[in-house]
Design an enzyme around this catalytic site. Structure first.
Site, PDB file in Angstrom:
ATOM      1  N   ASP A   1     -42.740 -47.940 -89.319  1.00 19.66           N
ATOM      2  CA  ASP A   1     -42.955 -46.516 -89.539  1.00 19.66           C
ATOM      3  C   ASP A   1     -42.382 -46.120 -90.893  1.00 19.66           C
ATOM      4  O   ASP A   1     -41.159 -46.153 -91.085  1.00 19.66           O
ATOM      5  CB  ASP A   1     -42.282 -45.700 -88.434  1.00 19.66           C
ATOM      6  CG  ASP A   1     -43.156 -45.573 -87.199  1.00 19.66           C
ATOM      7  OD1 ASP A   1     -44.324 -45.191 -87.347  1.00 19.66           O
ATOM      8  OD2 ASP A   1     -42.665 -45.853 -86.094  1.00 19.66           O
TER       9      ASP A   1
ATOM     10  N   ASP B   1     -49.924 -43.798 -80.725  1.00 22.31           N
ATOM     11  CA  ASP B   1     -48.561 -43.731 -81.250  1.00 22.31           C
ATOM     12  C   ASP B   1     -47.953 -42.378 -80.925  1.00 22.31           C
ATOM     13  O   ASP B   1     -48.500 -41.334 -81.299  1.00 22.31           O
ATOM     14  CB  ASP B   1     -48.614 -43.952 -82.775  1.00 22.31           C
ATOM     15  CG  ASP B   1     -47.249 -44.037 -83.411  1.00 22.31           C
ATOM     16  OD1 ASP B   1     -46.235 -43.933 -82.700  1.00 22.31           O
ATOM     17  OD2 ASP B   1     -47.198 -44.212 -84.645  1.00 22.31           O
TER      18      ASP B   1
END
Length: 219
Positions: A38, A177
């Protein structure tokens, strides 16, 4: 029956390299299929996380696929750094491109360099906005929360987006996600998702059991 792939989010491990390596090795040993890097820049989103400078060293510690999610402004300026440092999948956000021709150019550059190209859409973006790009990419990343912060509650509107993409393209990879736990994972897989990104659920529980449970949520 659809095979479920688990991509462990790097977000809970923070910005310390030793913490990242420790967490990466744990999820690698305990059954994760990918490491979801991320990347937040403190510009496109409020928070700042690890970036391409971590990637090369992390790659040395694991044979997992590195699933790189660029939540950054002007991603076209940084894509080559992720290509060079070993990302296997590079995902950019639809919302970061004001010019769709620039987006197409970036996606083609990723593919030209033999990386998998992903395109992410935020929870507030209508899924139809990316219809024309589905033939140019390997994977769609559907955000189930507002981009840029871990620990948010799953938004069920993501399920209709998954169904829409799966109907248009039965073969494309669909990754989800945000807010993924065993309950929401099962809902997403039933709707047509292939890849489950999980951060807090894996990090805050027994890692082996958490990954095992998520991988058991097949269709």
């Amino acid at each position: 029956m659809r095979k479920v792939v688990v991509s462990a989010s790097s977000l809970p491990a923070g910005r310390n390299m030793s913490s990242q390596i420790d967490y990466l090795q744990k999820v690698s040993n305990f059954g994760a299929d990918m490491y979801h890097l991320d990347v937040m820049d403190g510009n496109y989103v409020k928070y700042q996380t690890i970036d391409y400078t971590y990637l090369e060293q992390l790659k040395e510690k694991s044979s997992l696929l590195f699933d790189t999610h660029l939540m950054i402004a002007n991603p076209e300026k940084y894509v080559d750094k992720y290509i060079k440092n070993g990302a296997d999948i590079i995902t950019v956000h639809y919302e970061t491109f004001s010019n769709e021709d620039k987006l197409i150019k970036v996606l083609k550059r990723i593919k030209k360099n033999k990386k998998m190209a992903g395109l992410a859409i935020d929870i507030d973006t209508k899924v139809e906005a990316i219809d024309r790009f589905l033939k140019l990419i390997d994977m769609v990343v559907i955000l189930c929360v507002k981009v840029g912060k871990g620990g948010q509650e799953f938004n069920k509107s993501a399920l209709d987006k998954i169904k829409h993409v799966r109907m248009l393209n039965p073969d494309i990879l669909i990754e989800v996600d945000g807010g993924i736990n065993p309950t929401t994972a099962a809902q997403c897989v039933k709707a047509g998702a292939d890849i489950l990104v999980s951060g807090n659920y894996i990090f805050n529980n027994d890692i082996y059991e958490a990954i095992k449970e998520l991988k058991g949520k097949n269709g």
